[in-house]
Design a protein around this motif. Structure first.
Motif, PDB file in Angstrom:
ATOM      1  N   ILE A  39       1.674   8.154 -23.413  1.00 27.76           N
ATOM      2  CA  ILE A  39       0.339   7.560 -23.461  1.00 27.76           C
ATOM      3  C   ILE A  39      -0.216   7.538 -22.040  1.00 27.76           C
ATOM      4  CG2 ILE A  39      -1.017   5.493 -24.000  1.00 27.76           C
ATOM      5  CD1 ILE A  39       0.128   6.585 -26.526  1.00 27.76           C
ATOM      6  N   VAL A  40      -1.356   8.182 -21.861  1.00 26.52           N
ATOM      7  CA  VAL A  40      -2.033   8.191 -20.564  1.00 26.52           C
ATOM      8  C   VAL A  40      -3.263   7.292 -20.670  1.00 26.52           C
ATOM      9  CG1 VAL A  40      -3.192   9.607 -18.824  1.00 26.52           C
ATOM     10  CG2 VAL A  40      -1.277  10.560 -20.107  1.00 26.52           C
ATOM     11  N   THR A  41      -3.423   6.409 -19.708  1.00 24.83           N
ATOM     12  CA  THR A  41      -4.628   5.580 -19.690  1.00 24.83           C
ATOM     13  C   THR A  41      -5.329   5.727 -18.349  1.00 24.83           C
ATOM     14  OG1 THR A  41      -3.493   3.605 -18.884  1.00 24.83           O
ATOM     15  CG2 THR A  41      -3.650   3.845 -21.273  1.00 24.83           C
ATOM     16  N   PHE A  42      -6.637   5.554 -18.413  1.00 24.65           N
ATOM     17  CA  PHE A  42      -7.468   5.592 -17.213  1.00 24.65           C
ATOM     18  C   PHE A  42      -8.457   4.447 -17.324  1.00 24.65           C
ATOM     19  CE2 PHE A  42     -11.479   7.008 -15.256  1.00 24.65           C
ATOM     20  CZ  PHE A  42     -11.049   7.160 -13.957  1.00 24.65           C
ATOM     21  N   SER A  43      -8.652   3.738 -16.234  1.00 24.55           N
ATOM     22  CA  SER A  43      -9.599   2.621 -16.212  1.00 24.55           C
ATOM     23  C   SER A  43     -10.113   2.489 -14.785  1.00 24.55           C
ATOM     24  CB  SER A  43      -8.899   1.332 -16.644  1.00 24.55           C
ATOM     25  OG  SER A  43      -8.027   0.900 -15.610  1.00 24.55           O
ATOM     26  N   PRO A  44     -11.075   1.593 -14.546  1.00 23.31           N
ATOM     27  CA  PRO A  44     -11.540   1.418 -13.158  1.00 23.31           C
ATOM     28  C   PRO A  44     -10.407   1.054 -12.188  1.00 23.31           C
ATOM     29  CG  PRO A  44     -13.066   0.374 -14.675  1.00 23.31           C
ATOM     30  CD  PRO A  44     -11.876   0.815 -15.500  1.00 23.31           C
ATOM     31  N   GLU A  45      -9.310   0.483 -12.703  1.00 18.11           N
ATOM     32  CA  GLU A  45      -8.160   0.142 -11.847  1.00 18.11           C
ATOM     33  C   GLU A  45      -7.302   1.366 -11.546  1.00 18.11           C
ATOM     34  OE1 GLU A  45      -8.681  -2.078 -14.777  1.00 18.11           O
ATOM     35  OE2 GLU A  45     -10.089  -2.914 -13.309  1.00 18.11           O
ATOM     36  N   GLY A  46      -7.508   2.450 -12.286  1.00 14.14           N
ATOM     37  CA  GLY A  46      -6.764   3.670 -12.004  1.00 14.14           C
ATOM     38  C   GLY A  46      -6.022   4.212 -13.208  1.00 14.14           C
ATOM     39  N   TRP A  47      -5.012   5.041 -12.913  1.00 10.35           N
ATOM     40  CA  TRP A  47      -4.271   5.765 -13.933  1.00 10.35           C
ATOM     41  C   TRP A  47      -2.992   5.040 -14.322  1.00 10.35           C
ATOM     42  CZ3 TRP A  47      -5.999  10.158 -16.207  1.00 10.35           C
ATOM     43  CH2 TRP A  47      -7.029  10.864 -15.556  1.00 10.35           C
ATOM     44  N   ASP A  48      -2.518   5.333 -15.528  1.00  9.62           N
ATOM     45  CA  ASP A  48      -1.180   4.927 -15.921  1.00  9.62           C
ATOM     46  C   ASP A  48      -0.659   5.956 -16.922  1.00  9.62           C
ATOM     47  OD1 ASP A  48       1.153   3.474 -15.984  1.00  9.62           O
ATOM     48  OD2 ASP A  48       0.370   1.854 -17.218  1.00  9.62           O
ATOM     49  N   CYS A  49       0.646   6.136 -16.936  1.00 10.49           N
ATOM     50  CA  CYS A  49       1.270   7.003 -17.931  1.00 10.49           C
ATOM     51  C   CYS A  49       2.614   6.401 -18.286  1.00 10.49           C
ATOM     52  CB  CYS A  49       1.435   8.430 -17.389  1.00 10.49           C
ATOM     53  SG  CYS A  49       2.190   9.546 -18.622  1.00 10.49           S
ATOM     54  N   SER A  50       3.000   6.560 -19.537  1.00  8.14           N
ATOM     55  CA  SER A  50       4.241   5.936 -20.003  1.00  8.14           C
ATOM     56  C   SER A  50       5.500   6.726 -19.620  1.00  8.14           C
ATOM     57  CB  SER A  50       4.177   5.728 -21.524  1.00  8.14           C
ATOM     58  OG  SER A  50       3.999   6.970 -22.179  1.00  8.14           O
ATOM     59  N   CYS A  51       5.330   7.857 -18.923  1.00  8.70           N
ATOM     60  CA  CYS A  51       6.522   8.661 -18.580  1.00  8.70           C
ATOM     61  C   CYS A  51       7.262   8.097 -17.361  1.00  8.70           C
ATOM     62  CB  CYS A  51       6.133  10.124 -18.343  1.00  8.70           C
ATOM     63  SG  CYS A  51       5.352  10.448 -16.752  1.00  8.70           S
ATOM     64  N   ALA A  52       8.500   8.528 -17.193  1.00  6.33           N
ATOM     65  CA  ALA A  52       9.354   8.027 -16.108  1.00  6.33           C
ATOM     66  C   ALA A  52       8.825   8.427 -14.731  1.00  6.33           C
ATOM     67  CB  ALA A  52      10.773   8.535 -16.293  1.00  6.33           C
ATOM     68  N   ALA A  53       8.295   9.653 -14.614  1.00  7.76           N
ATOM     69  CA  ALA A  53       7.794  10.114 -13.313  1.00  7.76           C
ATOM     70  C   ALA A  53       6.666   9.208 -12.823  1.00  7.76           C
ATOM     71  CB  ALA A  53       7.309  11.560 -13.403  1.00  7.76           C
ATOM     72  N   PHE A  54       5.734   8.888 -13.728  1.00 10.64           N
ATOM     73  CA  PHE A  54       4.626   8.033 -13.301  1.00 10.64           C
ATOM     74  C   PHE A  54       5.129   6.638 -12.963  1.00 10.64           C
ATOM     75  CE2 PHE A  54       1.009   5.371 -13.189  1.00 10.64           C
ATOM     76  CZ  PHE A  54       0.011   6.174 -12.671  1.00 10.64           C
ATOM     77  N   LYS A  55       6.003   6.098 -13.797  1.00 11.51           N
ATOM     78  CA  LYS A  55       6.527   4.739 -13.557  1.00 11.51           C
ATOM     79  C   LYS A  55       7.220   4.661 -12.204  1.00 11.51           C
ATOM     80  CE  LYS A  55       5.107   2.969 -17.447  1.00 11.51           C
ATOM     81  NZ  LYS A  55       3.745   2.406 -17.330  1.00 11.51           N
ATOM     82  N   GLY A  56       7.919   5.742 -11.854  1.00 10.52           N
ATOM     83  CA  GLY A  56       8.662   5.725 -10.598  1.00 10.52           C
ATOM     84  C   GLY A  56       7.836   6.100  -9.372  1.00 10.52           C
ATOM     85  N   HIS A  57       6.855   6.982  -9.562  1.00  8.58           N
ATOM     86  CA  HIS A  57       6.198   7.586  -8.397  1.00  8.58           C
ATOM     87  C   HIS A  57       4.671   7.511  -8.392  1.00  8.58           C
ATOM     88  CE1 HIS A  57      10.121   9.271  -7.457  1.00  8.58           C
ATOM     89  NE2 HIS A  57      10.183   9.756  -8.683  1.00  8.58           N
TER      90      HIS A  57
END
Ligand code: ZN
Ligand code: ZN
Length: 164
Positions: A39-57
């Protein structure tokens, strides 16, 4: 079909050809990667993704794919690469995902249109479009929702007449 609707379809085509009129404020999307769905989300606060790479980096191929796909509407700089990121592999993956749009499904989104006469806010929640324009209020579709259906073809539910 009535004259009013024909006019809106024409306008939707013009908007779809001028995506720089559109500003994407937020969205939630599913992206089916090679192995898993994230799940990828985008908002005025920025990006998020439920994958491990995003969570870590704080960046990943899924976010990069969405940046490529939605470029003229995002109005912000791409996320920086992180230290140790496999850039060659992630760039290749991001471009492939951005082309293989059947991998991507939007669950919600919020955009604003800088229209020819005035500005409007258009949202998608589940499979329901809303828009602040009068035409949408009376008809349940409008040039803005139809333009988004056209731009994000196959990635959003189509609720209007066919816009080809
Ligand atoms: Zn990711
Ligand atoms: Zn509208």
């Amino acid at each position: 079909m009535d004259y009013g609707m024909i006019g809106k379809i024409e306008k939707a085509k013009r908007y779809a050809e001028e995506p720089e009129r559109i500003t994407l404020h937020s969205f939630t999307a599913e992206i089916h990667g090679d192995n898993n769905t994230y799940i990828v989300t985008f908002s005025p606060e920025g990006w998020d993704c439920s994958c491990a790479a995003f969570k870590g980096h704080g960046n990943c191929a899924h976010v990069m794919a969405m940046e490529i796909l939605l470029k003229p509407m995002l109005k912000r700089e791409p996320m920086p690469y992180y230290h140790g990121q496999n850039i060659v592999s992630d760039v290749e993956k991001a471009h492939r995902y951005a082309l293989q749009t059947d991998r991507i499904h939007f669950l919600a989104l919020e955009v604003s249109f800088h229209g020819e006469n005035s500005d409007h806010q258009t949202t998608l929640t589940g499979d329901v479009w809303h828009c602040t324009c009068d035409f949408h209020h009376s008809r349940g579709v409008c040039s803005h929702s139809m333009a988004m259906e056209k731009i994000l073809k196959g990635m959003v539910p189509v609720t209007s007449v066919v816009v080809s």
